[in-house]
Design a protein around this motif. Structure first.
Motif, PDB file in Angstrom:
ATOM      1  N   PHE A  53       0.811  -1.218   0.000  1.00 52.76           N
ATOM      2  CA  PHE A  53       0.000   0.000   0.000  1.00 52.76           C
ATOM      3  C   PHE A  53       0.844   1.267   0.000  1.00 52.76           C
ATOM      4  N   LYS A  54       2.059   1.193   0.504  1.00 53.97           N
ATOM      5  CA  LYS A  54       2.830   2.405   0.778  1.00 53.97           C
ATOM      6  C   LYS A  54       3.768   2.753  -0.373  1.00 53.97           C
ATOM      7  N   PRO A  55       3.638   3.929  -0.955  1.00 49.09           N
ATOM      8  CA  PRO A  55       4.583   4.334  -2.010  1.00 49.09           C
ATOM      9  C   PRO A  55       5.923   4.717  -1.397  1.00 49.09           C
ATOM     10  N   GLU A  56       6.935   3.893  -1.622  1.00 55.10           N
ATOM     11  CA  GLU A  56       8.220   4.102  -0.967  1.00 55.10           C
ATOM     12  C   GLU A  56       8.866   5.429  -1.350  1.00 55.10           C
ATOM     13  N   THR A  57       8.516   5.970  -2.516  1.00 56.40           N
ATOM     14  CA  THR A  57       9.162   7.205  -2.964  1.00 56.40           C
ATOM     15  C   THR A  57       8.877   8.370  -2.026  1.00 56.40           C
ATOM     16  N   HIS A  58       7.840   8.281  -1.212  1.00 55.20           N
ATOM     17  CA  HIS A  58       7.513   9.375  -0.297  1.00 55.20           C
ATOM     18  C   HIS A  58       7.882   9.059   1.146  1.00 55.20           C
ATOM     19  N   SER A  59       8.507   7.909   1.397  1.00 52.57           N
ATOM     20  CA  SER A  59       8.741   7.490   2.770  1.00 52.57           C
ATOM     21  C   SER A  59       9.722   8.384   3.505  1.00 52.57           C
ATOM     22  N   LEU A  60      10.617   9.063   2.781  1.00 51.48           N
ATOM     23  CA  LEU A  60      11.624   9.909   3.419  1.00 51.48           C
ATOM     24  C   LEU A  60      11.326  11.394   3.247  1.00 51.48           C
ATOM     25  N   ASP A  61      10.176  11.730   2.720  1.00 56.61           N
ATOM     26  CA  ASP A  61       9.808  13.140   2.569  1.00 56.61           C
ATOM     27  C   ASP A  61       9.745  13.822   3.933  1.00 56.61           C
ATOM     28  N   THR A 101       0.419  19.789   3.789  1.00 64.10           N
ATOM     29  CA  THR A 101       0.106  18.457   4.312  1.00 64.10           C
ATOM     30  C   THR A 101      -1.013  17.815   3.505  1.00 64.10           C
ATOM     31  N   LEU A 102      -2.061  18.583   3.211  1.00 60.12           N
ATOM     32  CA  LEU A 102      -3.171  18.067   2.416  1.00 60.12           C
ATOM     33  C   LEU A 102      -2.698  17.659   1.030  1.00 60.12           C
ATOM     34  N   ARG A 103      -1.882  18.496   0.395  1.00 58.14           N
ATOM     35  CA  ARG A 103      -1.402  18.170  -0.945  1.00 58.14           C
ATOM     36  C   ARG A 103      -0.480  16.955  -0.920  1.00 58.14           C
ATOM     37  N   TRP A 104       0.316  16.832   0.126  1.00 57.24           N
ATOM     38  CA  TRP A 104       1.220  15.678   0.229  1.00 57.24           C
ATOM     39  C   TRP A 104       0.425  14.388   0.349  1.00 57.24           C
ATOM     40  N   PRO A 123      -9.144   2.336  13.174  1.00 55.97           N
ATOM     41  CA  PRO A 123      -7.701   2.295  13.449  1.00 55.97           C
ATOM     42  C   PRO A 123      -6.901   1.537  12.411  1.00 55.97           C
ATOM     43  N   PHE A 124      -7.551   1.176  11.271  1.00 53.17           N
ATOM     44  CA  PHE A 124      -6.884   0.307  10.306  1.00 53.17           C
ATOM     45  C   PHE A 124      -6.043   1.074   9.284  1.00 53.17           C
ATOM     46  N   ASN A 125      -5.965   2.384   9.453  1.00 54.19           N
ATOM     47  CA  ASN A 125      -5.101   3.157   8.561  1.00 54.19           C
ATOM     48  C   ASN A 125      -3.735   3.400   9.206  1.00 54.19           C
ATOM     49  N   PHE A 126      -3.381   2.470  10.114  1.00 56.59           N
ATOM     50  CA  PHE A 126      -2.145   2.678  10.870  1.00 56.59           C
ATOM     51  C   PHE A 126      -0.912   2.734   9.985  1.00 56.59           C
ATOM     52  N   PHE A 127      -1.009   2.100   8.821  1.00 54.79           N
ATOM     53  CA  PHE A 127       0.190   2.081   7.969  1.00 54.79           C
ATOM     54  C   PHE A 127       0.251   3.266   7.020  1.00 54.79           C
ATOM     55  N   GLU A 128      -0.753   4.128   7.027  1.00 47.71           N
ATOM     56  CA  GLU A 128      -0.700   5.324   6.182  1.00 47.71           C
ATOM     57  C   GLU A 128       0.253   6.325   6.822  1.00 47.71           C
ATOM     58  N   PRO A 129       1.357   6.656   6.164  1.00 49.06           N
ATOM     59  CA  PRO A 129       2.352   7.527   6.802  1.00 49.06           C
ATOM     60  C   PRO A 129       1.867   8.971   6.885  1.00 49.06           C
ATOM     61  N   SER A 130       2.457   9.686   7.808  1.00 52.50           N
ATOM     62  CA  SER A 130       2.205  11.121   7.891  1.00 52.50           C
ATOM     63  C   SER A 130       3.487  11.848   7.503  1.00 52.50           C
ATOM     64  N   LEU A 131       3.352  13.028   6.973  1.00 53.69           N
ATOM     65  CA  LEU A 131       4.508  13.821   6.565  1.00 53.69           C
ATOM     66  C   LEU A 131       5.304  14.232   7.797  1.00 53.69           C
ATOM     67  N   ARG A 132       6.576  13.925   7.793  1.00 60.70           N
ATOM     68  CA  ARG A 132       7.429  14.330   8.913  1.00 60.70           C
ATOM     69  C   ARG A 132       7.639  15.834   8.859  1.00 60.70           C
ATOM     70  N   VAL A 133       7.355  16.515   9.949  1.00 57.23           N
ATOM     71  CA  VAL A 133       7.452  17.971  10.012  1.00 57.23           C
ATOM     72  C   VAL A 133       8.535  18.355  11.005  1.00 57.23           C
ATOM     73  N   ILE A 134       9.481  19.157  10.541  1.00 62.12           N
ATOM     74  CA  ILE A 134      10.566  19.659  11.383  1.00 62.12           C
ATOM     75  C   ILE A 134      10.334  21.149  11.588  1.00 62.12           C
ATOM     76  N   ASN A 135      10.109  21.545  12.817  1.00 61.92           N
ATOM     77  CA  ASN A 135       9.865  22.949  13.143  1.00 61.92           C
ATOM     78  C   ASN A 135      11.159  23.596  13.617  1.00 61.92           C
ATOM     79  N   ILE A 136      11.568  24.659  12.942  1.00 63.47           N
ATOM     80  CA  ILE A 136      12.775  25.366  13.374  1.00 63.47           C
ATOM     81  C   ILE A 136      12.452  26.216  14.600  1.00 63.47           C
ATOM     82  N   GLN A 137      13.456  26.651  15.311  1.00 61.23           N
ATOM     83  CA  GLN A 137      13.269  27.473  16.504  1.00 61.23           C
ATOM     84  C   GLN A 137      12.614  28.811  16.133  1.00 61.23           C
TER      85      GLN A 137
END
Length: 643
Positions: A53-61, A101-104, A123-137
């Motif tokens: 189910f998971k598109p690997e090309t987006h796993s490290l976004d 986030t919506l577009r991603w 709870p069955f969408n547990f494998f749907e990844p979320s976009l990793r967000v890094i907040n700067i100071q």
């Protein structure tokens, strides 16, 4: 068999309750036996199902976000954003967190098989990844990767090996050399080993006079040793008497250079510009080159540089970079200007490389030519004599007709031509050459993008001509704040005899000469494309690009002063902070034919960016230089610091 699913108890009448969850037609779709069995099976298969189910090309976004919207994109359509999204090596989106986030997620679902059929609820969408967000100071900012439009990588490493920049006298230099020899047992025990360093500047010393070869002999530990020290601008060298012996016989003079002699005609050990070619030097060594390159890249990444235009790369150095780029990814991007010391066409001696090697970080498509020397060593070629040394008007290192032939030859073969010009005479000659060439319709300014490196001193008419021709002027703001303490002495009104000669030739400048010197605001206003790439010329100046940013917007020394006071040296020539940032990002990209992939945090461009711990675009002027880099990112990968 009883169902394992919990059900509500029957009512007293024996009828089911109104919810009747045991009736198939009233159950949620996922609670029905068929779909439920499918979900259980998918869960049981674990990683296999997730992979399906998971598109690997987006796993490290990931997204980098600023709550204060202090991500400066240098994109006029979207100058400030809350977030940028990195996919692989590129910027894939920019905007507010909610929108990106919506577009991603929409892009993620669009790449899943059966995406239009299956949408799993909690709870069955547990494998749907979320976009990793890094907040700067909160106080930090993000800017595009910074580029130095004019620098010298290996020379920087060389200088750091024996740095004489802070020496305040000849005696101070001797003390540094003595300490260096003592700390290097291999040199201490072998007087035939070369001692090479860089950075001295007689203008900082009492009397501001050139040193002498005899000075080395005052220190017993240095006497008889092979010593060669390059001046801070690398346009003059100071050598020992032992080196003079190795050079004998020294010619009487040399075209395009100066051999400084005493009153008896004996060489003093100072060789300027082309005369430096007479000095013996150690052969090129890949080991030393790697040592120097490692030091330079380490220091460059630590101050936010993601790309460097190396302004003098000889064939051996180009082959070193080429070989290195083919064995590993270079730590940063390099745009090399090839050079061969010859008056004859040498284009076939260097390779043409476009985004070469692992990661495509090496490019060779330009050449570096020279006209004159430097102002500090009286080598800049002026239309009138130096005010503080009327015996000279500087040095033209090449005859105009020879230079014109080279320019036309390289341009015909499609090389970008970048020419060193400091003095107003040098700039005038080169503009004549460019103007004559561009008058031929077969030469396109947009295709060739010829550059003048430094463009330090120009007449007002020639400044206008740069705009008319569209020539790129590559400047170094810290040269202005380093030279401002003596530049007006060099460029003030000439003596009466030279004023008369200048009147006769039509080039009388007098006090106006300084008005065309280091005139960055005027140069930018003259540019038809509003392009003014900024660099440092490191190691002549410091490697930190914020030094140039500060100099461009303040016209002050790092101590906050100038010959004209705390308001800055000719403050009308300041750049705005936005212009200075663009000069270190998008303008440098244009000057290297890479504006489509570098220079701004625009969608589709390379994910090269820098995180700074304070907002250099808004803090008080005196706080700019206090900014520190917390992360330098190239191709989406952290090369320095942490996100």
């Amino acid at each position: 068999m009883e169902s394992s699913l919990p059900v509500k108890p029957a009512s007293a009448s024996g009828q089911s309750t109104s919810s009747s969850i045991d009736l198939p037609q009233n159950r949620s779709w996922w609670a029905r036996p068929g779909p439920l069995a499918l979900l259980v099976a998918l869960a049981a298969t674990g990683a296999t199902a997730v992979t399906w189910f998971k598109p690997e090309t987006h796993s490290l976004d990931y997204a980098v976000c600023s709550a204060n919207r202090t991500i400066y994109t240098v994109d006029s359509d979207l100058p400030n954003v809350q977030c940028i999204v990195v996919h692989d090596t590129l910027i894939s989106d920019a905007g507010d967190l909610e929108d990106i986030t919506l577009r991603w997620r929409e892009r993620w679902w669009s790449e899943i098989p059966l995406a239009g059929v299956i949408h799993l609820p909690w709870p069955f969408n547990f494998f749907e990844p979320s976009l990793r967000v890094i907040n700067i100071q909160p106080d930090s900012i993000v800017v595009p990767g910074l580029t130095d439009a004019h620098a010298h990588m290996l020379h920087y490493g060389f200088k750091m090996n024996l740095n004489l920049e802070d020496c305040t006298s000849v005696d101070d230099v001797l003390s540094h050399l003595k300490a260096y020899v003592i700390s290097h047992p291999d040199i201490l025990g072998d007087p035939t080993r070369w001692i090479e360093g860089m950075g001295w500047d007689q203008n900082k010393w009492p009397g501001a006079q050139y040193p002498h070869a005899d000075d080395f002999d005052r220190e017993p530990l240095l006497r008889g040793r092979r010593i060669s020290l390059a001046r801070i601008d690398v346009h003059a060298s100071w050598v020992s008497n032992r080196v003079l012996q190795l050079m004998a016989p020294v010619p009487e003079d040399i075209d395009g250079g100066l051999i400084v002699r005493d009153e008896h005609g004996k060489p003093t050990g100072i060789f300027v510009d082309n005369a430096m070619d007479l000095i013996p030097s150690q052969p090129f060594s890949e080991g030393r080159a790697m040592e120097y390159f490692t030091r330079a890249t380490s220091d460059a990444l630590a101050v936010g540089l993601t790309s460097v235009h190396d302004a003098f790369s000889v064939p051996e150095e180009i082959q070193f970079y080429k070989k290195l780029s083919e064995s590993q990814k270079l730590p940063l991007r390099l745009y090399l200007m090839g050079n061969v010391n010859s008056d004859d066409y040498w284009g076939s001696q260097i390779p043409r490389l476009i985004q070469h090697g692992f990661g495509g970080r090496l490019t060779v498509r330009s050449v570096k030519l020279f006209t004159d020397g430097a102002l500090g060593s009286f080598g800049a070629a002026l239309l009138e004599p130096y005010s503080d040394n009327p015996s000279t008007s500087g040095i033209m290192r090449v005859r105009p007709e020879v230079l014109a032939k080279l320019v036309r030859g390289f341009s015909t073969d499609g090389w970008q031509v970048n020419i060193h010009c400091i003095g107003d005479r040098a700039n005038h000659v080169v503009l004549d050459i460019y103007e004559d060439m561009l008058a031929n319709a077969s030469f396109s300014i947009g295709a060739l993008r010829p550059r003048i490196e430094h463009a330090q001193i120009l007449t007002q008419d020639d400044i206008k001509r740069t705009g008319k021709l569209g020539v790129i002027l590559s400047v170094q703001p810290t040269h202005a704040t380093s030279d401002m303490w003596y530049a007006e002495d060099r460029l003030a009104s000439p003596p009466f005899s030279s004023r008369l000669r200048a009147q006769q030739t039509g080039f009388l400048q007098g006090p106006k000469r300084i008005q065309g010197a280091y005139a960055y605001r005027t140069l930018l206003n003259a540019s038809p494309t509003r392009v003014l790439p900024l660099g440092s010329d490191f190691p002549v100046e410091g490697i930190n690009p914020l030094l140039g940013f500060y100099a461009a917007v303040s016209r002050l020394s790092v101590k906050g002063n100038s010959p004209h006071g705390p308001g800055g040296w000719y403050p009308s020539e300041r750049l705005t902070r936005a212009e200075a940032l663009k000069g270190m990002t998008l303008d440098t990209a244009y000057a290297s034919f890479s504006e489509d992939i570098l220079g701004s945090l625009s969608i589709g461009k390379k994910a090269d960016f820098v995180v700074l711990d304070r907002d250099i675009m808004t803090v008080a002027m005196e706080d700019i230089l206090g900014a520190k880099v917390t992360a330098t990112v190239i191709d989406g990968e952290v090369e320095y610091g942490n996100l």
